[in-house]
Design a protein around this motif. Structure first.
Motif, PDB file in Angstrom:
ATOM      1  N   ARG A  27       0.875  -1.175   0.000  1.00  0.00           N
ATOM      2  CA  ARG A  27       0.000   0.000   0.000  1.00  0.00           C
ATOM      3  C   ARG A  27       0.909   1.219   0.000  1.00  0.00           C
ATOM      4  NH1 ARG A  27      -5.615  -0.935   1.552  1.00  0.00           N
ATOM      5  NH2 ARG A  27      -5.767   1.164   0.716  1.00  0.00           N
ATOM      6  N   CYS A  33      -1.719   6.324  -5.959  1.00  0.00           N
ATOM      7  CA  CYS A  33      -2.165   5.152  -5.183  1.00  0.00           C
ATOM      8  C   CYS A  33      -3.111   5.558  -4.058  1.00  0.00           C
ATOM      9  CB  CYS A  33      -0.971   4.406  -4.608  1.00  0.00           C
ATOM     10  SG  CYS A  33      -0.030   3.465  -5.829  1.00  0.00           S
ATOM     11  N   MET A  38      -5.217   1.984  -4.064  1.00  0.00           N
ATOM     12  CA  MET A  38      -4.623   0.774  -4.640  1.00  0.00           C
ATOM     13  C   MET A  38      -3.948  -0.068  -3.564  1.00  0.00           C
ATOM     14  SD  MET A  38      -4.137  -0.907  -7.395  1.00  0.00           S
ATOM     15  CE  MET A  38      -3.063  -1.812  -8.473  1.00  0.00           C
ATOM     16  N   TRP A  39      -4.281  -1.347  -3.545  1.00  0.00           N
ATOM     17  CA  TRP A  39      -3.650  -2.346  -2.683  1.00  0.00           C
ATOM     18  C   TRP A  39      -3.086  -3.361  -3.655  1.00  0.00           C
ATOM     19  CZ3 TRP A  39      -6.875  -5.996   0.937  1.00  0.00           C
ATOM     20  CH2 TRP A  39      -6.015  -6.818   1.683  1.00  0.00           C
ATOM     21  N   LYS A  40      -1.780  -3.355  -3.852  1.00  0.00           N
ATOM     22  CA  LYS A  40      -1.209  -4.095  -4.967  1.00  0.00           C
ATOM     23  C   LYS A  40      -0.371  -5.299  -4.558  1.00  0.00           C
ATOM     24  CE  LYS A  40       2.529  -0.786  -5.136  1.00  0.00           C
ATOM     25  NZ  LYS A  40       2.419   0.639  -5.082  1.00  0.00           N
ATOM     26  N   ASN A 103      -4.768  -5.266  -8.242  1.00  0.00           N
ATOM     27  CA  ASN A 103      -5.485  -4.708  -7.101  1.00  0.00           C
ATOM     28  C   ASN A 103      -6.068  -5.876  -6.298  1.00  0.00           C
ATOM     29  OD1 ASN A 103      -7.188  -3.445  -5.307  1.00  0.00           O
ATOM     30  ND2 ASN A 103      -8.078  -2.066  -6.822  1.00  0.00           N
TER      31      ASN A 103
END
Length: 140
Positions: A27, A33, A38-40, A103
């Motif tokens: 994160r 972001c 966005m949680w990538k 994501n």
């Protein structure tokens, strides 16, 4: 490594990807972001496959003066607006070429307990320091 499926909210875009969620996710607090929440997690090389909806995708690339300097394509569904993944190219490790930033929130079949168990590394992208968390990451 496990194969996951993912989709946008309306289902127009569907994909599958090979991920190791236990190895951690990220994160970031950079302006992009943070605003897109966005949680990538990264799918490297051919570890990402678009199954349906190429015609439903819109593409955003940051201005050349901003990170990621236009070389990462941020895809989102033009119908529901959900950003399921980005695609980019970096020669440095661990990427070593093409990658997809998926994501995590768009992965199908995940319940609250599975989401809560995923390790997260916080990045201070606002200060170009992706290896360290911001002073207070709780808002991420």
């Amino acid at each position: 490594m496990q194969t996951y499926t993912g989709s946008c909210h309306c289902g127009a875009v569907r994909f599958e990807c090979d991920l190791d969620l236990a190895a951690g996710t990220r994160r970031c607090n950079c302006s992009f972001c943070l605003k897109t929440r966005m949680w990538k997690v990264f799918a490297l090389g051919d570890g990402f496959r678009l199954l349906h909806g190429a015609d439903a995708l819109s593409d955003y690339r940051a201005h050349a003066s901003e990170w990621p300097a236009g070389h990462v394509h941020h895809y989102f569904c033009r119908h529901c607006g959900v950003r399921g993944f980005s695609k980019g190219y970096l020669e440095m490790a661990p990427f070593n070429g093409w990658f997809h930033a998926v994501n995590v929130a768009t992965l199908d079949g995940m319940d609250d307990a599975r989401f809560a168990a995923i390790p997260v590394q916080y990045e201070d992208g606002r200060h170009d320091d992706w290896d360290h968390p911001p002073a207070s990451p709780s808002y991420l």
